[in-house]
Write an enzyme that holds these catalytic residues in place. Structure first.
Site, PDB file in Angstrom:
ATOM      1  N   GLU A 405       0.817  -1.204   0.000  1.00  0.00           N
ATOM      2  CA  GLU A 405       0.000   0.000   0.000  1.00  0.00           C
ATOM      3  C   GLU A 405       0.855   1.261   0.000  1.00  0.00           C
ATOM      4  OE1 GLU A 405      -3.343   0.278  -0.253  1.00  0.00           O
ATOM      5  OE2 GLU A 405      -2.840   2.371  -0.498  1.00  0.00           O
ATOM      6  N   ASP A 409       1.031   3.890  -3.065  1.00  0.00           N
ATOM      7  CA  ASP A 409       0.572   5.256  -2.840  1.00  0.00           C
ATOM      8  C   ASP A 409       1.654   6.255  -3.211  1.00  0.00           C
ATOM      9  OD1 ASP A 409      -1.712   4.171  -1.862  1.00  0.00           O
ATOM     10  OD2 ASP A 409      -1.360   4.702   0.231  1.00  0.00           O
ATOM     11  N   SER A 641      -7.457   1.508  -3.686  1.00  0.00           N
ATOM     12  CA  SER A 641      -6.285   2.154  -3.082  1.00  0.00           C
ATOM     13  C   SER A 641      -5.277   2.572  -4.136  1.00  0.00           C
ATOM     14  CB  SER A 641      -5.612   1.271  -2.047  1.00  0.00           C
ATOM     15  OG  SER A 641      -5.968  -0.044  -2.154  1.00  0.00           O
ATOM     16  N   GLY A 709     -24.642   9.159 -15.910  1.00  0.00           N
ATOM     17  CA  GLY A 709     -24.642  10.059 -14.758  1.00  0.00           C
ATOM     18  C   GLY A 709     -24.086   9.345 -13.538  1.00  0.00           C
ATOM     19  N   ASP A 711     -23.667   6.945 -10.428  1.00  0.00           N
ATOM     20  CA  ASP A 711     -24.139   5.621 -10.021  1.00  0.00           C
ATOM     21  C   ASP A 711     -23.355   5.150  -8.806  1.00  0.00           C
ATOM     22  OD1 ASP A 711     -21.730   4.020 -11.009  1.00  0.00           O
ATOM     23  OD2 ASP A 711     -22.388   4.936 -12.889  1.00  0.00           O
TER      24      ASP A 711
END
Ligand SMILES: *[C@@H]1O[C@H](CO)[C@@H](O)[C@H](O)[C@H]1NC(C)=O
Ligand SMILES: *[C@@H]1O[C@H](CO)[C@@H](O)[C@H](O)[C@H]1NC(C)=O
Ligand SMILES: *[C@@H]1O[C@H](CO)[C@@H](O)[C@H](O)[C@H]1NC(C)=O
Length: 786
Positions: A405, A409, A641, A709, A711
């Site tokens: 992670e 990132d 992520s 649009g 959702d």
């Protein structure tokens, strides 16, 4: 009442005054599915407890927060300074005194937040047990290596006056799961003992990307027994004593086309390992077939050719999983897809962004440099930023994880917003050894950041199932997020990787019976980010098939990221069960509930969801197959992520243009996003194909479909940064985005890695048998027309 005379007096007071407090759900014993108290000896280390004091003026501030974030308001962008906010929100002096006095009689260390609305209290475990009248145990879950936070396993009991002054304490606050960015899961495969000649086959995606499929199989000899011989060097046959197999024939079926690969039995082309076939030892082989079409549903079957011309049956197609080879995601792909200028430096020192990392995730600075080099991310000698600044620490410690992670990132956020000042915000910083989950601690640190150091965009790839979290905790975090909105800060939260039904549904199909929204993604005061993937079925007609017309679109654009389409995760989305629908999304969500593109599950039907709640995500971005440099190789990772730091980099880019022109940063994005969605839908790549009924591993029957649009699978879709830039910063409306010539100024880069060295780096060099060259025929049957 005097609490302060002595430590002992405080304890007696606890005993005397806790009547009636225990039943209050704020003080209930900690519970969270999947986490168990372990009987491990609790080390005498200190732990951190965050006490959240009740705040005043919350409604008033909520009203102000709407004004400063509403693009139609005259106050849009007139954010509050830290001092202004402090003077408006916060507990009463009397409440502060009660809490201060209570804690001052104890051996712990007390630190109030600047606004005095939170307290960071550090003491030993036994001290905390006494002060909070509870029992502390270590919690453990195998999926979070190296983390073992402490929680109160018995109800917390505090003097009534103290309890009255508090919203809650972190001792029973939820523990956020680490986000587990997904790597391909190899399915265990059973080869039954069968008296038949066809090989058993188990093809799966090789590293989950690009145009290769790896097949694993066990061949059966002429006498029907699984092959039990290994391929020794030079050996060109299998099943010597039971009917020689001299080659394999592999058929790769993709939609309307197929490829045939003839594969001689040689150790150069086949990997092998001992396996088990119905209790008998056997040998499993593997090979990789390349140059297959991306984005197409792919199956493979295989048969054996025997010496003397005989041939086995083809393997049973029902044994084969469908796989979808998808391209790897790189900064260049993302920049092209979203109109992000890739090598234009961020210059404004106020443009600070941050990735929040919890639970001991750390990143490797050398890997970041390597990533930049491989990806062609420009650096600027002397006047450039290539490493993040640290808040807290980035120290590997026993049991910590070189985080997929954290690496993901930091590599993507800095790769896509080059030279941006990035803060690697690792909580709990220096107190890592306490291993205390630190979400409130992080919020307190963020709130205490002085104005001139304020992070403008926070990327948070952490979240969990909302339902078991105490209500006080969710509402309190909402208020903290709202305070950040007042200060002009964007908080982006990953919407989760397990679709509408949540992580539990991965293992327990019973969890498929209703939606399981996540928090903090479901907070009305954050921007929740969903995930997409590329496909060439991005409009419904692109997968249209009838007897006389088969439509295949040539280019590829975004659909909902779903494990059913090879996406490895499924974009989280749905409706909060406890936060009502916020003002900014009423129109968009109601339109979604009424649309017929992909009708929502019946309201009040067997599959339960709370249609009145806050709908999420708000927007999405590509989230699969991001190549992340991990030590000595690239690993593809997928997840919301991945989407979240990507969007953070986009927002940093938009903020840069605005800051340059003396405009305020975008701050809390949602009112703007929903206004653009209704008035300028051209800012978004609307995602209309796909749904989030699956999880990261397996599928439920019901979820939310994408639609025109907004959702509940992808929000409004992904952002076209170049279009948004023109709309959100006046200068850009007039001139086209400047093109940056950088080639001649590029620092000497390492030679671009060749494909084969990339594979070698990925640890598959030893992997015998890239069968691409062995391809002897490739054809597409002509489509029949009538
Ligand atoms: C294929 O076989 C080789 C040789 O045994 C092995 O090193 C490699 O890991 C295998 N690949 C896969 C994807 O199983
Ligand atoms: C990088 O950003 C810093 C401010 O953070 C700025 O001073 C410097 O000029 C920038 N570098 C380039 C090449 O623009
Ligand atoms: C639905 O959500 C609202 C708030 O969003 C809450 O007040 C209500 O109790 C919820 N209904 C159910 C049945 O959970």
């Amino acid at each position: 009442m005097a609490w302060r005379q002595s430590w002992l007096a405080a304890l007696i007071a606890v005993a005397l005054c806790n009547v009636g407090v225990v039943a209050d759900p704020r003080w209930a014993a900690f519970q969270q599915p999947g986490w168990e108290a372990v009987e491990d000896k609790i080390t005498p280390e200190t732990i951190v407890v965050i006490l959240a004091l009740k705040q005043s003026n919350v409604e008033f501030l909520e009203d102000r927060a709407r004004h400063v974030t509403d693009p139609d308001s005259a106050a849009y962008g007139a954010y509050y300074t830290s001092d202004e906010l402090k003077s408006l929100i916060g507990p009463s002096d009397a409440q502060v005194d009660i809490v201060r006095e209570f804690l001052s009689g104890t051996p712990g260390r007390t630190q109030f937040s600047e606004a005095r609305d939170m307290v960071r209290y550090v003491c030993t475990v036994s001290c905390v047990e006494k002060v909070f009248g509870t029992k502390i145990k270590k919690q453990q879950r195998p999926t979070a290596p190296g983390t073992s936070p402490y929680r109160a396993v018995a109800p917390i009991s505090l003097p009534a006056e103290v309890a009255d002054a508090l919203d809650g304490v972190s001792l029973n606050a939820p523990i956020f799961m680490p986000p587990r960015p997904k790597q391909p899961v190899r399915q265990a495969f059973q080869y039954p003992a069968s008296h038949r000649y066809a090989p058993r086959i188990n093809p799966y995606l090789f590293d989950a990307g690009d145009a290769f499929v790896t097949l694993r199989f066990v061949p059966y000899c002429l006498d029907g027994h699984p092959n039990a011989e290994s391929l020794e060097n030079g050996e060109q046959r299998l099943c010597q004593h039971r009917g020689d197999i001299v080659s394999f024939e592999i058929e790769i079926l993709q939609d309307a086309s197929q490829k045939v690969v003839q594969l001689p039995v040689t150790s150069e082309l086949l990997g092998q390992r001992p396996a088990e076939c119905g209790g008998q030892p056997c040998f499993e082989f593997n090979t990789t077939v390349g140059n297959i079409q991306n984005f197409a549903k792919t199956t493979a079957r295989i048969r054996s050719h025997f010496a003397g011309g005989g041939v086995s049956d083809f393997s049973d197609p029902t044994e084969v999983w469908n796989v979808y080879p998808l391209p790897y995601t790189t900064p260049t792909l993302l920049a092209n897809l979203y109109g992000l200028p890739l090598n234009k430096p961020i210059r404004d020192p106020r443009n600070i962004i941050s990735v929040a990392e919890f639970l001991g995730q750390y990143y490797n600075p050398a890997d970041l440099e390597t990533f930049f080099q491989y990806m062609g991310v420009r650096s600027w000698e002397g006047e450039g930023t290539t490493q993040p600044t640290l808040t807290g620490s980035n120290n590997p410690f026993a049991g910590s994880v070189l985080g997929g992670e954290a690496q993901l990132d930091i590599q993507y956020i800095m790769g896509l917003a080059p030279n941006v000042t990035t803060s690697f915000w690792s909580v709990p910083g220096s107190e890592l050894t306490t291993q205390q989950e630190p979400f409130l601690d992080w919020l307190m640190q963020v709130a205490d950041t002085p104005d001139d150091k304020m992070t403008l965009v926070h990327s948070v790839s952490y979240g969990d199932k909302a339902e078991p979290m105490p209500i006080w905790f969710k509402r309190r975090c909402d208020v903290e997020f709202m305070k950040l909105a007042l200060r002009g800060v964007s908080v982006l939260i990953a919407s989760g990787d397990d679709g509408a039904s949540g992580t539990e549904a991965q293992e327990d199909l019973a969890a498929c019976s209703q939606s399981h929204p996540e928090y903090p993604a479901g907070s009305p005061w954050v921007t929740a980010i969903g995930a997409t993937q590329l496909a060439n079925a991005f409009t419904p007609v692109c997968s249209y098939t009838s007897d006389n017309v088969i439509v295949r679109c040539q280019d590829e654009r975004e659909v909902v990221c779903s494990s059913s389409l090879g996406g490895h995760i499924t974009s989280g989305g749905g409706f909060s069960e406890d936060a009502p629908r916020p003002w900014y999304q009423k129109e968009a969500v109601e339109k979604y509930l009424r649309q017929q593109d992909n009708p929502v599950p019946p309201i009040g039907g067997a599959w339960k969801y709370n249609v009145t709640g806050r709908g999420y995500p708000d927007i999405s971005a590509l989230g699969n197959n991001f190549l992340v440099w991990m030590g000595d190789h690239f690993t593809p990772v997928s997840g919301t992520s991945a989407s979240t730091p990507l969007v953070a980099a986009m927002v940093a880019r938009l903020n840069e243009e605005r800051l340059e022109q003396g405009m305020p940063p975008l701050g809390f994005l949602n009112p703007l996003i929903y206004k653009l969605g209704s008035e300028h839908p051209e800012v978004f790549n609307d995602v209309v194909v796909g749904d989030n009924r699956c999880t990261a591993a397996g599928c439920c029957e019901i979820g939310f479909g994408a639609a025109r649009g907004w959702d509940a699978a992808t929000g409004f879709g992904s952002l076209k940064v170049d279009v948004a830039m023109k709309m959100l910063s006046p200068k850009q409306q007039a001139e086209e985005a400047a093109t940056y010539v950088f080639a001649e100024k590029m620092p000497p880069a390492r030679p671009p890695p060749s494909r084969s060295s990339l594979f070698a780096a990925a640890g598959v060099g030893a992997f015998a048998g890239m069968a691409t060259l062995g391809m002897v025929a490739a054809y597409s049957p002509s489509l029949s027309r009538s």
